[in-house]
Write a protein that holds these residues in place. Structure first.
Motif, short mmCIF file in Angstrom:
data_model
loop_
_atom_site.label_atom_id
_atom_site.label_comp_id
_atom_site.label_asym_id
_atom_site.label_seq_id
_atom_site.Cartn_x
_atom_site.Cartn_y
_atom_site.Cartn_z
N VAL A 1 -17.06 57.67 -76.03
CA VAL A 1 -18.42 57.87 -75.52
C VAL A 1 -18.32 57.84 -73.99
O VAL A 1 -18.16 56.77 -73.39
N LYS A 2 -18.37 59.02 -73.38
CA LYS A 2 -18.27 59.08 -71.91
C LYS A 2 -19.45 58.35 -71.28
O LYS A 2 -20.57 58.41 -71.79
N ASP A 3 -19.17 57.71 -70.16
CA ASP A 3 -20.20 57.03 -69.36
C ASP A 3 -20.79 55.79 -70.04
O ASP A 3 -21.78 55.25 -69.56
N SER A 4 -20.20 55.35 -71.13
CA SER A 4 -20.68 54.10 -71.73
C SER A 4 -20.54 53.00 -70.68
O SER A 4 -19.57 52.96 -69.92
N PRO A 5 -21.53 52.08 -70.62
CA PRO A 5 -21.42 50.99 -69.65
C PRO A 5 -20.20 50.08 -69.90
O PRO A 5 -19.81 49.32 -69.02
N TYR A 6 -19.62 50.18 -71.09
CA TYR A 6 -18.45 49.33 -71.38
C TYR A 6 -17.13 49.96 -70.92
O TYR A 6 -16.11 49.30 -70.88
N ASN A 7 -17.16 51.26 -70.62
CA ASN A 7 -15.90 51.92 -70.25
C ASN A 7 -15.33 51.31 -68.98
O ASN A 7 -16.06 51.06 -68.00
N ARG A 8 -14.05 51.10 -68.99
CA ARG A 8 -13.42 50.42 -67.86
C ARG A 8 -11.92 50.71 -67.85
O ARG A 8 -11.31 50.81 -68.91
N ARG A 9 -11.37 50.85 -66.68
CA ARG A 9 -9.92 50.90 -66.54
C ARG A 9 -9.47 49.67 -65.76
O ARG A 9 -10.04 49.33 -64.72
N ILE A 10 -8.45 49.05 -66.28
CA ILE A 10 -7.78 47.94 -65.61
C ILE A 10 -6.37 48.42 -65.34
O ILE A 10 -5.72 48.98 -66.24
N THR A 11 -5.91 48.27 -64.11
CA THR A 11 -4.63 48.88 -63.73
C THR A 11 -3.74 47.85 -63.04
O THR A 11 -4.06 46.66 -62.99
N ALA A 12 -2.67 48.35 -62.46
CA ALA A 12 -1.72 47.50 -61.75
C ALA A 12 -2.29 46.97 -60.44
O ALA A 12 -1.60 46.22 -59.74
N ASN A 13 -3.51 47.35 -60.12
CA ASN A 13 -4.11 46.87 -58.87
C ASN A 13 -5.45 46.15 -59.05
O ASN A 13 -6.13 45.85 -58.08
N THR A 14 -5.83 45.87 -60.29
CA THR A 14 -7.12 45.20 -60.54
C THR A 14 -7.01 43.70 -60.21
O THR A 14 -6.09 43.03 -60.72
N PRO A 15 -7.92 43.15 -59.41
CA PRO A 15 -7.83 41.71 -59.09
C PRO A 15 -8.01 40.84 -60.34
O PRO A 15 -8.85 41.14 -61.20
N MET A 16 -7.20 39.79 -60.42
CA MET A 16 -7.23 38.87 -61.56
C MET A 16 -7.13 37.44 -61.06
O MET A 16 -6.41 37.16 -60.10
N ASP A 17 -7.80 36.54 -61.78
CA ASP A 17 -7.64 35.11 -61.50
C ASP A 17 -6.37 34.60 -62.17
O ASP A 17 -6.08 34.98 -63.30
N ILE A 18 -5.69 33.71 -61.47
CA ILE A 18 -4.60 32.97 -62.11
C ILE A 18 -5.20 31.65 -62.56
O ILE A 18 -5.76 30.91 -61.74
N SER A 19 -5.16 31.37 -63.86
CA SER A 19 -5.75 30.12 -64.33
C SER A 19 -4.71 29.33 -65.12
O SER A 19 -3.64 29.83 -65.44
N GLY A 20 -5.05 28.09 -65.41
CA GLY A 20 -4.12 27.24 -66.14
C GLY A 20 -3.16 26.52 -65.21
O GLY A 20 -3.33 26.51 -63.99
N PRO A 21 -2.11 25.90 -65.79
CA PRO A 21 -1.26 24.98 -65.01
C PRO A 21 -0.59 25.60 -63.78
O PRO A 21 -0.36 24.90 -62.80
N ALA A 22 -0.27 26.90 -63.82
CA ALA A 22 0.49 27.49 -62.71
C ALA A 22 -0.37 27.81 -61.50
O ALA A 22 0.16 28.06 -60.40
N ARG A 23 -1.68 27.82 -61.68
CA ARG A 23 -2.57 28.17 -60.56
C ARG A 23 -2.31 27.25 -59.37
O ARG A 23 -2.30 26.02 -59.50
N GLY A 24 -2.06 27.85 -58.24
CA GLY A 24 -1.87 27.08 -57.01
C GLY A 24 -0.49 26.49 -56.81
O GLY A 24 -0.22 25.88 -55.77
N HIS A 25 0.40 26.65 -57.78
CA HIS A 25 1.76 26.10 -57.61
C HIS A 25 2.49 26.87 -56.50
O HIS A 25 2.25 28.07 -56.30
N ASP A 26 3.38 26.18 -55.81
CA ASP A 26 4.10 26.82 -54.70
C ASP A 26 4.80 28.12 -55.12
O ASP A 26 4.87 29.07 -54.34
N MET A 27 5.33 28.16 -56.34
CA MET A 27 6.05 29.37 -56.78
C MET A 27 5.11 30.57 -56.96
O MET A 27 5.56 31.71 -57.10
N MET A 28 3.79 30.29 -56.98
CA MET A 28 2.81 31.37 -57.19
C MET A 28 2.25 31.89 -55.87
O MET A 28 1.47 32.84 -55.86
N LYS A 29 2.62 31.25 -54.76
CA LYS A 29 2.00 31.60 -53.48
C LYS A 29 2.75 32.75 -52.81
O LYS A 29 3.99 32.78 -52.80
N THR A 30 1.98 33.66 -52.24
CA THR A 30 2.57 34.78 -51.50
C THR A 30 1.82 34.92 -50.18
O THR A 30 0.76 34.30 -49.99
#
Ligand code: FEO
Ligand code: CA
Ligand code: CA
Length: 630
Positions: free
Chosen positions: A191-220
């Motif tokens: 269904v073209k133009d459905s409000p649910y249609n979405r692309r998530i790609t290699a550049n979509t912002p994401m939260d890091i959650s759970g134990p690794a969030r904020g660990h030194d190995m995760m920082k760039t």
């Protein structure tokens, strides 16, 4: 090694540190397979099958059975199309490059799209998928595992990305496609133009959650808090939660990193995950320095997770659930245990890597938000014993010798190695039987079994659930947690099927007794139960149809009966594809199935035929009479 070593038996210690020579092990285990072969054979030949069908034999196509009775097993073939049983039909729902919005450009077979058009279109190489019912609409979330470079860059002389836009097109072809689908005049489509249609790609912002969030190995440099990552890629299998979200699993994330400094020496931690100075030809570092490990050595630590996406809200930020560990995730099979804790089974698809289980700290509460249940809990790894028992070993600072749960979440493979987990023949999908307290894992194949340790140096001698050296066919192992409790730490296991070729081999490589000339296959990969408790098996294997694989034809989908071991071939895919991913319409009259990378070696025009460009596709399969399939 680890504190846990004093927990293991001498036998297990010996197995780990002083593996017996392959020949001895192989003889022993080979006999075990053959005796299981007899066992399964008896169950099927003289048990329920005999009761229903009298003298039914599992050899040959005719006369099988008491799986859905209305179809005969489909014969293996090499056709460049989909083959389903006679009383079924199929059609294409969506293909790589199909527009999701009215302002998307239609697929252009000459240019094969641009970065701009690809961002507004279905991604390439559909894999795991889940169908959601949202406000009476049907919304299909499907992974786009990777791109077929020789096809998407087929307009380039080199068949590789030649411009920055080519590289960006590749990045946009990865990730996840979310699209509303609808049946109109008997045909399903987007269904073209459905409000649910979405692309998530290699550049979509994401939260890091759970134990690794904020660990030194995760920082760039770009993310000094270690809390936000860009993108997801190589999303293989998937999963769904009872609170209505999609789980997408990052598998071969390593192949996108490279080094501009050819003398750069990656850390051992990166090497364990296969991250090195050369990528697989995607050239992402040419457009974004974060893929250059000599400049951003922590960037790869931010990939290899299970990502949770809310398909109901197209503006929601996906969350990387690091508590589920970092490895080459295959799928995420979630079940709510009787005691309310959420259990997620997870495979790490690499030769000699491990099988995992996550158990949530909190309980699932129906109707509540439950949105962060996957952020806290215990990750376990499986240790199988040859006597048919097994244990889940918790990965904690105490058992692994690591300092924090964050470190275990990031360096999960190393944690599992430290507790002496069982090296497996490439764990692909896990599926939980909705009717009986049991789970199944596809172990796709492992040419190194009995020859080489895994990347962490853990021995990969033949063992109970991985019973053949140089395993070129694969097997499906199942386990039953004690008391049917998926949170229990002990289980009993057996082999549901050992794939093989009985026309070529008369030893363990001929397969278990429930493998025969009418259903033989290799490299089981996708696994999924339907609501009736039948197991659907999808293959990603050798389709040469020659030598050890003679008579197996193209990749295929089969249906198995957990009670009897009987297996029937339901579908054969087109040339050079794998079959992966499936979902059911709410009335179960249609099963959606993924056809990935048809013509990956240049020999298919699926699905449009003629001289068309081959395109990965999701198809709909239904009975001609429109009734429920299973
Ligand atoms: Fe993407 Fe292990 O298959
Ligand atoms: Ca797979
Ligand atoms: Ca595979």
């Amino acid at each position: 090694m680890s504190a846990s070593e004093d927990e293991i038996s001498f036998d297990e210690f010996d197995d780990t540190h002083y593996p017996r020579d392959g020949a001895t092990d192989f003889q022993k285990i080979s006999q075990t397979v053959l005796s299981r072969r007899r066992f399964l054979g008896q169950g099927a030949k003289f048990g329920a099958a005999a009761f229903v069908m009298g003298t039914t034999s599992l050899t040959g196509l005719a006369g099988c059975t008491f799986l859905p009775e209305d179809f005969s097993g489909v014969e293996a073939n090499n056709k460049d199309t989909v083959t389903v049983p006679e009383n079924y039909n199929w059609h294409v729902v969506s293909m790589w490059g199909d527009p999701l919005w009215s302002n998307s450009l239609p697929f252009d077979p000459v240019t094969r799209g641009t970065a701009e058009s690809q961002l507004l279109a279905v991604g390439d190489n559909n894999d795991g998928m889940v169908l959601f019912e949202i406000d009476e609409k049907l919304v299909l979330a499907s992974n786009n595992e990777y791109v077929n470079r020789s096809i998407i860059y087929g307009n380039r002389a080199s068949k590789k990305p030649e411009t920055a836009d080519d590289v960006l097109k590749g990045m946009a072809g990865h990730g996840v496609t979310i699209a509303e689908i609808r049946e109109t005049d008997g045909k399903w489509g987007i269904v073209k133009d459905s409000p649910y249609n979405r692309r998530i790609t290699a550049n979509t912002p994401m939260d890091i959650s759970g134990p690794a969030r904020g660990h030194d190995m995760m920082k760039t440099a770009a993310d000094p808090d270690g809390a936000t990552a860009l993108g997801t890629w190589n999303n293989c299998g998937s999963g769904r939660t009872p609170w209505g979200t999609y789980l997408t699993c990052e598998e071969n994330f390593n192949g996108y990193f490279s080094s501009s400094d050819e003398n750069y020496t990656p850390s051992d931690a990166l090497k364990r995950y296969g991250v090195g100075n050369k990528d697989w030809g995607y050239a992402w570092a040419s457009v974004d320095e974060r893929f250059d490990i000599s400049k951003n050595p922590n960037e790869p630590n931010r990939f290899g997770y299970v990502v949770e996406i809310d398909p109901e809200n197209p503006d929601s930020v996906p969350k990387k659930r690091t508590a589920l560990g970092r490895f080459k995730h295959e799928n995420a099979e979630l079940v709510v245990a009787a005691n309310g804790h959420v259990v997620v089974y997870l495979g790490d698809d690499e030769r000699g890597e491990f099988l995992y289980r996550f158990v949530s700290a909190e309980k699932y509460r129906e109707g509540d938000e439950n949105r962060d249940l996957l952020d806290a809990g215990t990750l376990f790894v499986a240790r199988f014993s040859d006597d048919g028992t097994g244990k889940w070993i918790p990965l904690t600072p105490e058992t692994t010798g690591m300092t924090t749960q964050a470190e275990i979440s990031i360096l999960t493979r190393q944690a599992a190695s430290a507790v002496g987990a069982t090296t497996m023949d490439r764990p692909e999908w896990v599926a939980v039987n909705p009717i009986r307290g049991e789970a199944y894992v596809a172990l796709t194949n492992n040419k190194n079994r009995g020859k080489k340790p895994n990347a962490g140096g853990n021995p990969a001698s033949v063992n109970g659930p991985n019973p053949r050296a140089e395993n070129l066919y694969g097997q499906i192992v199942r386990w039953r947690p004690v008391n049917n409790d998926h949170t229990a730490d002990e289980f009993n296991w057996d082999l549901f099927v050992v794939a093989g070729n009985p026309t070529v081999h008369n030893d363990a490589y001929g397969g278990s007794e429930n493998v025969n000339i009418g259903n033989m296959f290799n490299s089981p990969d996708g696994l999924s139960f339907d609501d009736s408790g039948y197991l659907w098996i999808q293959t990603d294997g050798n389709y040469t149809d020659e030598g050890d694989f003679a008579g197996m034809g193209n990749n295929q989908m089969l249906i198995g009966d957990p009670l009897t071991g009987e297996i029937k071939r339901f579908m054969v895919g087109p040339k050079e594809c794998e079959i992966t991913g499936m979902a059911w319409s709410p009335d179960r009259s249609t099963v959606f199935v993924g056809i990935q990378h048809p013509g990956e070696k240049g020999n298919s025009h699926f699905p449009e035929g003629g001289q068309s460009v081959p395109r990965s596709a999701i198809i709909a399969v239904s009975r001609k009479d429109g009734t429920a399939i299973s």
